[in-house]
Design a protein around this motif. Structure first.
Motif, mmCIF file in Angstrom:
data_model
loop_
_atom_site.group_PDB
_atom_site.id
_atom_site.type_symbol
_atom_site.label_atom_id
_atom_site.label_comp_id
_atom_site.label_asym_id
_atom_site.label_seq_id
_atom_site.Cartn_x
_atom_site.Cartn_y
_atom_site.Cartn_z
ATOM 1 N N SER A 186 -13.277 -0.481 5.070
ATOM 2 C CA SER A 186 -14.432 -1.175 5.654
ATOM 3 C C SER A 186 -14.975 -2.157 4.632
ATOM 4 N N LYS A 187 -15.991 -2.911 5.028
ATOM 5 C CA LYS A 187 -16.597 -3.889 4.119
ATOM 6 C C LYS A 187 -17.530 -3.244 3.105
ATOM 7 N N GLY A 188 -17.910 -1.990 3.320
ATOM 8 C CA GLY A 188 -18.887 -1.323 2.468
ATOM 9 C C GLY A 188 -18.371 -1.061 1.062
ATOM 10 N N LEU A 189 -19.315 -0.800 0.150
ATOM 11 C CA LEU A 189 -18.964 -0.536 -1.240
ATOM 12 C C LEU A 189 -18.239 0.789 -1.418
ATOM 13 N N ALA A 190 -18.493 1.752 -0.556
ATOM 14 C CA ALA A 190 -17.887 3.077 -0.705
ATOM 15 C C ALA A 190 -16.668 3.246 0.195
ATOM 16 N N ALA A 191 -16.037 2.152 0.594
ATOM 17 C CA ALA A 191 -14.892 2.223 1.493
ATOM 18 C C ALA A 191 -13.705 2.880 0.793
ATOM 19 N N THR A 192 -12.950 3.672 1.565
ATOM 20 C CA THR A 192 -11.719 4.211 0.990
ATOM 21 C C THR A 192 -10.763 3.055 0.770
ATOM 22 N N SER A 193 -9.917 3.190 -0.228
ATOM 23 C CA SER A 193 -9.071 2.072 -0.597
ATOM 24 C C SER A 193 -7.663 2.526 -0.949
ATOM 25 N N VAL A 194 -6.751 1.580 -0.881
ATOM 26 C CA VAL A 194 -5.379 1.743 -1.351
ATOM 27 C C VAL A 194 -5.141 0.594 -2.310
ATOM 28 N N VAL A 195 -4.714 0.913 -3.518
ATOM 29 C CA VAL A 195 -4.490 -0.111 -4.535
ATOM 30 C C VAL A 195 -2.992 -0.350 -4.662
ATOM 31 N N LEU A 196 -2.593 -1.615 -4.484
ATOM 32 C CA LEU A 196 -1.200 -2.011 -4.662
ATOM 33 C C LEU A 196 -1.120 -2.868 -5.918
ATOM 34 N N PRO A 197 -0.672 -2.289 -7.040
ATOM 35 C CA PRO A 197 -0.613 -3.051 -8.293
ATOM 36 C C PRO A 197 0.414 -4.188 -8.211
ATOM 37 N N LYS A 198 0.147 -5.261 -8.917
ATOM 38 C CA LYS A 198 1.054 -6.402 -8.945
ATOM 39 C C LYS A 198 2.155 -6.251 -9.995
ATOM 40 N N ARG A 199 1.946 -5.375 -10.961
ATOM 41 C CA ARG A 199 2.933 -5.236 -12.032
ATOM 42 C C ARG A 199 4.279 -4.808 -11.439
ATOM 43 N N GLY A 200 5.325 -5.385 -11.956
ATOM 44 C CA GLY A 200 6.657 -5.049 -11.476
ATOM 45 C C GLY A 200 7.113 -5.871 -10.289
ATOM 46 N N LEU A 201 6.255 -6.706 -9.742
ATOM 47 C CA LEU A 201 6.647 -7.547 -8.615
ATOM 48 C C LEU A 201 7.006 -8.943 -9.108
ATOM 49 N N ALA A 202 8.083 -9.485 -8.579
ATOM 50 C CA ALA A 202 8.453 -10.865 -8.883
ATOM 51 C C ALA A 202 7.524 -11.797 -8.105
#
Length: 145
Positions: free
Chosen positions: A110-126
């Motif tokens: 959601s747009k809220g500050l306490a929204a659950t999140s999934v982090v997709l790191p950029k490291r290792g991506l071309a």
């Protein structure tokens, strides 16, 4: 209020201050109040940061699989997460917003500050993979304003 107290003390002749000196006392009192207010805001921010880190620690301790490597595969149906302990697919509809940072894409529920999140790191991506991931995100979710 401080001005009224100082003026009351001066007019009641408790203090023998000229009127100009009373204005200086009021000014110094206001500066002191601003400094104390700034310190209070700083302490509140530090307390919030400490609470956030404590909660993150509890979350990681309660979910040991979070500290293990997780492989993410992004498809048109959603994000598939796989580790030694978990195999899950998250539909795009569960995280309709995202934020791009220098180091990761953060998908938000959601747009809220306490929204659950999934982090997709950029490291290792071309760079080509980053472009494909940006295109996939642009198709299925929208950037949080």
């Amino acid at each position: 209020m401080l001005a009224a107290v100082v003026e009351g003390l001066v007019s009641a002749e408790v203090w023998e201050l000229p009127t100009d000196a009373a204005a200086i006392v009021v000014g110094l009192g206001l500066v002191l109040a601003a400094i104390i207010g700034g310190i209070a805001v700083l302490l509140a921010r530090l307390a919030l940061a400490a609470t956030y880190h404590w909660q993150a620690h509890l979350l990681a301790r309660g979910n040991p699989w979070l500290s293990k490597p997780i492989q993410a595969t992004v498809t048109d149906t959603g994000i598939h997460l796989r580790s030694a302990a978990v195999d899950a697919t998250i539909a795009w509809s569960h995280h309709p917003f995202y934020i791009e940072t220098d180091r990761a894409f953060v998908l938000l529920a959601s747009k809220g500050l306490a929204a659950t999140s999934v982090v997709l790191p950029k490291r290792g991506l071309a760079e080509a993979d980053l472009s494909q991931l940006r295109a996939m995100l642009a198709t299925h979710v929208r950037e949080r304003p």
